[in-house]
Design a protein around this motif. Structure first.
Motif, PDB file in Angstrom:
ATOM      1  N   ASP A 134      69.398  30.722   5.285  1.00 45.36           N
ATOM      2  CA  ASP A 134      68.612  29.620   5.860  1.00 45.36           C
ATOM      3  C   ASP A 134      69.500  28.675   6.664  1.00 45.36           C
ATOM      4  OD1 ASP A 134      66.313  30.660   4.749  1.00 45.36           O
ATOM      5  OD2 ASP A 134      66.228  29.213   3.096  1.00 45.36           O
ATOM      6  N   ASP A 135      70.691  28.368   6.148  1.00 46.62           N
ATOM      7  CA  ASP A 135      71.617  27.485   6.863  1.00 46.62           C
ATOM      8  C   ASP A 135      72.067  28.130   8.173  1.00 46.62           C
ATOM      9  OD1 ASP A 135      73.211  25.156   7.242  1.00 46.62           O
ATOM     10  OD2 ASP A 135      74.940  26.202   6.418  1.00 46.62           O
ATOM     11  N   MET A 136      72.380  29.414   8.126  1.00 45.02           N
ATOM     12  CA  MET A 136      72.820  30.092   9.346  1.00 45.02           C
ATOM     13  C   MET A 136      71.674  30.223  10.360  1.00 45.02           C
ATOM     14  SD  MET A 136      75.666  32.858   8.071  1.00 45.02           S
ATOM     15  CE  MET A 136      75.177  33.230   6.387  1.00 45.02           C
ATOM     16  N   LYS A 137      70.450  30.400   9.869  1.00 51.79           N
ATOM     17  CA  LYS A 137      69.286  30.403  10.780  1.00 51.79           C
ATOM     18  C   LYS A 137      69.168  29.054  11.480  1.00 51.79           C
ATOM     19  CE  LYS A 137      66.096  33.654   8.593  1.00 51.79           C
ATOM     20  NZ  LYS A 137      64.826  33.783   7.841  1.00 51.79           N
ATOM     21  N   ARG A 138      69.298  27.974  10.704  1.00 50.02           N
ATOM     22  CA  ARG A 138      69.235  26.631  11.300  1.00 50.02           C
ATOM     23  C   ARG A 138      70.344  26.446  12.335  1.00 50.02           C
ATOM     24  NH1 ARG A 138      68.042  25.394   5.862  1.00 50.02           N
ATOM     25  NH2 ARG A 138      70.202  24.828   5.435  1.00 50.02           N
ATOM     26  N   GLY A 139      71.478  27.135  12.122  1.00 49.66           N
ATOM     27  CA  GLY A 139      72.589  27.077  13.064  1.00 49.66           C
ATOM     28  C   GLY A 139      72.414  27.985  14.271  1.00 49.66           C
ATOM     29  N   GLY A 140      71.297  28.701  14.333  1.00 46.91           N
ATOM     30  CA  GLY A 140      70.996  29.528  15.495  1.00 46.91           C
ATOM     31  C   GLY A 140      71.631  30.905  15.501  1.00 46.91           C
ATOM     32  N   CYS A 141      72.079  31.403  14.357  1.00 46.02           N
ATOM     33  CA  CYS A 141      72.698  32.729  14.315  1.00 46.02           C
ATOM     34  C   CYS A 141      71.701  33.818  14.703  1.00 46.02           C
ATOM     35  CB  CYS A 141      73.221  33.039  12.914  1.00 46.02           C
ATOM     36  SG  CYS A 141      74.708  32.133  12.514  1.00 46.02           S
ATOM     37  N   ALA A 142      72.176  34.793  15.456  1.00 43.59           N
ATOM     38  CA  ALA A 142      71.347  35.935  15.844  1.00 43.59           C
ATOM     39  C   ALA A 142      71.381  37.020  14.769  1.00 43.59           C
ATOM     40  CB  ALA A 142      71.834  36.510  17.175  1.00 43.59           C
ATOM     41  N   TYR A 143      72.499  37.114  14.079  1.00 45.10           N
ATOM     42  CA  TYR A 143      72.621  38.100  13.011  1.00 45.10           C
ATOM     43  C   TYR A 143      73.695  37.658  12.017  1.00 45.10           C
ATOM     44  CZ  TYR A 143      76.717  39.899  15.534  1.00 45.10           C
ATOM     45  OH  TYR A 143      77.927  40.026  16.162  1.00 45.10           O
ATOM     46  N   ILE A 144      73.632  38.261  10.826  1.00 43.34           N
ATOM     47  CA  ILE A 144      74.567  37.958   9.750  1.00 43.34           C
ATOM     48  C   ILE A 144      75.138  39.276   9.247  1.00 43.34           C
ATOM     49  CG2 ILE A 144      74.825  36.980   7.432  1.00 43.34           C
ATOM     50  CD1 ILE A 144      72.344  35.235   8.088  1.00 43.34           C
ATOM     51  N   GLU A 145      76.425  39.281   8.972  1.00 46.87           N
ATOM     52  CA  GLU A 145      77.073  40.470   8.426  1.00 46.87           C
ATOM     53  C   GLU A 145      77.740  40.139   7.100  1.00 46.87           C
ATOM     54  OE1 GLU A 145      78.265  42.831  12.490  1.00 46.87           O
ATOM     55  OE2 GLU A 145      79.788  41.538  11.591  1.00 46.87           O
ATOM     56  N   TYR A 148      79.887  30.712  10.281  1.00 51.51           N
ATOM     57  CA  TYR A 148      79.076  31.088  11.438  1.00 51.51           C
ATOM     58  C   TYR A 148      79.474  30.283  12.655  1.00 51.51           C
ATOM     59  CZ  TYR A 148      76.214  26.922  10.499  1.00 51.51           C
ATOM     60  OH  TYR A 148      75.785  25.631  10.287  1.00 51.51           O
ATOM     61  N   THR A 149      79.220  30.909  13.775  1.00 52.64           N
ATOM     62  CA  THR A 149      79.389  30.255  15.061  1.00 52.64           C
ATOM     63  C   THR A 149      77.993  29.845  15.505  1.00 52.64           C
ATOM     64  OG1 THR A 149      81.215  31.729  15.564  1.00 52.64           O
ATOM     65  CG2 THR A 149      80.239  30.532  17.417  1.00 52.64           C
ATOM     66  N   PRO A 150      77.746  28.562  15.762  1.00 51.06           N
ATOM     67  CA  PRO A 150      76.405  28.142  16.175  1.00 51.06           C
ATOM     68  C   PRO A 150      75.913  28.971  17.368  1.00 51.06           C
ATOM     69  CG  PRO A 150      77.735  26.231  15.699  1.00 51.06           C
ATOM     70  CD  PRO A 150      78.655  27.427  15.647  1.00 51.06           C
ATOM     71  N   GLY A 151      74.712  29.538  17.195  1.00 48.35           N
ATOM     72  CA  GLY A 151      74.124  30.366  18.239  1.00 48.35           C
ATOM     73  C   GLY A 151      74.658  31.779  18.288  1.00 48.35           C
ATOM     74  N   GLY A 152      75.549  32.143  17.369  1.00 49.01           N
ATOM     75  CA  GLY A 152      76.182  33.460  17.412  1.00 49.01           C
ATOM     76  C   GLY A 152      76.041  34.245  16.127  1.00 49.01           C
ATOM     77  N   TRP A 167      77.400  45.573   6.286  1.00 48.82           N
ATOM     78  CA  TRP A 167      75.957  45.406   6.232  1.00 48.82           C
ATOM     79  C   TRP A 167      75.564  44.306   7.200  1.00 48.82           C
ATOM     80  CZ3 TRP A 167      72.482  47.583   2.374  1.00 48.82           C
ATOM     81  CH2 TRP A 167      73.100  48.550   1.578  1.00 48.82           C
ATOM     82  N   SER A 168      74.409  44.454   7.846  1.00 50.65           N
ATOM     83  CA  SER A 168      73.995  43.485   8.859  1.00 50.65           C
ATOM     84  C   SER A 168      72.519  43.139   8.704  1.00 50.65           C
ATOM     85  CB  SER A 168      74.242  44.076  10.255  1.00 50.65           C
ATOM     86  OG  SER A 168      73.938  43.146  11.264  1.00 50.65           O
ATOM     87  N   LEU A 169      72.182  41.895   9.040  1.00 53.17           N
ATOM     88  CA  LEU A 169      70.800  41.407   9.033  1.00 53.17           C
ATOM     89  C   LEU A 169      70.534  40.752  10.378  1.00 53.17           C
ATOM     90  CD1 LEU A 169      68.098  40.706   7.550  1.00 53.17           C
ATOM     91  CD2 LEU A 169      69.219  38.570   6.850  1.00 53.17           C
ATOM     92  N   ARG A 170      69.600  41.289  11.141  1.00 51.53           N
ATOM     93  CA  ARG A 170      69.188  40.691  12.415  1.00 51.53           C
ATOM     94  C   ARG A 170      68.204  39.563  12.134  1.00 51.53           C
ATOM     95  NH1 ARG A 170      72.498  41.743  16.306  1.00 51.53           N
ATOM     96  NH2 ARG A 170      73.181  43.867  16.240  1.00 51.53           N
ATOM     97  N   PRO A 210      88.144  25.143  14.559  1.00 48.26           N
ATOM     98  CA  PRO A 210      87.242  24.211  15.236  1.00 48.26           C
ATOM     99  C   PRO A 210      85.892  24.773  15.686  1.00 48.26           C
ATOM    100  CG  PRO A 210      89.081  24.782  16.660  1.00 48.26           C
ATOM    101  CD  PRO A 210      89.358  25.386  15.314  1.00 48.26           C
ATOM    102  N   SER A 211      85.819  26.038  16.049  1.00 48.57           N
ATOM    103  CA  SER A 211      84.572  26.548  16.613  1.00 48.57           C
ATOM    104  C   SER A 211      83.688  27.258  15.597  1.00 48.57           C
ATOM    105  CB  SER A 211      84.872  27.495  17.777  1.00 48.57           C
ATOM    106  OG  SER A 211      85.614  28.601  17.298  1.00 48.57           O
ATOM    107  N   ILE A 212      84.119  27.307  14.341  1.00 54.37           N
ATOM    108  CA  ILE A 212      83.371  28.038  13.324  1.00 54.37           C
ATOM    109  C   ILE A 212      83.040  27.105  12.168  1.00 54.37           C
ATOM    110  CG2 ILE A 212      83.510  29.916  11.637  1.00 54.37           C
ATOM    111  CD1 ILE A 212      85.274  31.420  13.613  1.00 54.37           C
ATOM    112  N   ASN A 213      81.794  27.165  11.716  1.00 57.77           N
ATOM    113  CA  ASN A 213      81.385  26.414  10.523  1.00 57.77           C
ATOM    114  C   ASN A 213      81.652  27.281   9.300  1.00 57.77           C
ATOM    115  OD1 ASN A 213      80.267  24.090  11.796  1.00 57.77           O
ATOM    116  ND2 ASN A 213      78.522  25.326  12.416  1.00 57.77           N
TER     117      ASN A 213
END
Length: 161
Positions: A108-119, A76-80, A156-159, A53-56
């Motif tokens: 781009d989708d995760m940015k729109r979802g407010g993610c701070a970083y992607i791994e 992704y978790t919105p905003g996380g 690997w991580s992207l801020r 429920p809390s993860i897209n």
């Protein structure tokens, strides 16, 4: 030649599953036993991932002339935090920019979802994957040996902020 990126549909399962089987044979994914590499297990995985429920969780497919030649799946978790779970391009269709296009769409989708970083994770031996994500700004932040394969796995991580 028509190239289309779109969200996954149930009818795509057999095509995606076949691409995954080929990637396992090529050594891009950890090997799993035949009884766990069935289309039913893949359907179950998708249901589990989508059911949290809390993860897209999303899968984007890339079609070339109405044939699926690759996909990216991510959550992704919105905003996380976001995570690219898998990126696979069909053998013979690699090195054409399809992987880059799919990863850009996911970012781009995760940015729109407010993610701070992607791994994302990959084997240290997956040179193509490492080059693609490095070129897109991801940095390798840690590594560990995966017990079931004895292969080195890298994080690997992207801020984004």
């Amino acid at each position: 030649m028509a190239i289309v990126m779109r969200e996954f549909e149930e009818k795509d399962i057999p095509s995606i599953h076949e691409i995954i089987i080929q990637a396992r044979m090529d050594g891009q994914f950890k090997p799993i036993s035949p009884e766990n590499n069935t289309i039913e297990k893949f359907k179950s995985y998708i249901e589990i991932m989508k059911g949290r429920p809390s993860i897209n969780y999303k899968i984007i497919v890339l079609e070339k002339d109405k044939e699926i030649v690759g996909y990216v799946d991510y959550e992704y978790t919105p905003g996380g935090r976001g995570e690219i779970k898998g990126l696979v391009i069909k053998k013979g269709e690699r090195k054409k920019g399809y992987g880059t296009a799919l990863v850009k769409e996911a970012i781009d989708d995760m940015k729109r979802g407010g993610c701070a970083y992607i791994e994302t994770e990959t084997y240290s031996t997956n040179v193509e994957f490492r080059a693609l994500f490095g070129a897109m700004g991801f940095k390798m932040v840690s590594s560990r040996v995966q017990p079931e394969t004895s292969k080195e796995k890298e994080l690997w991580s992207l801020r984004l902020s």
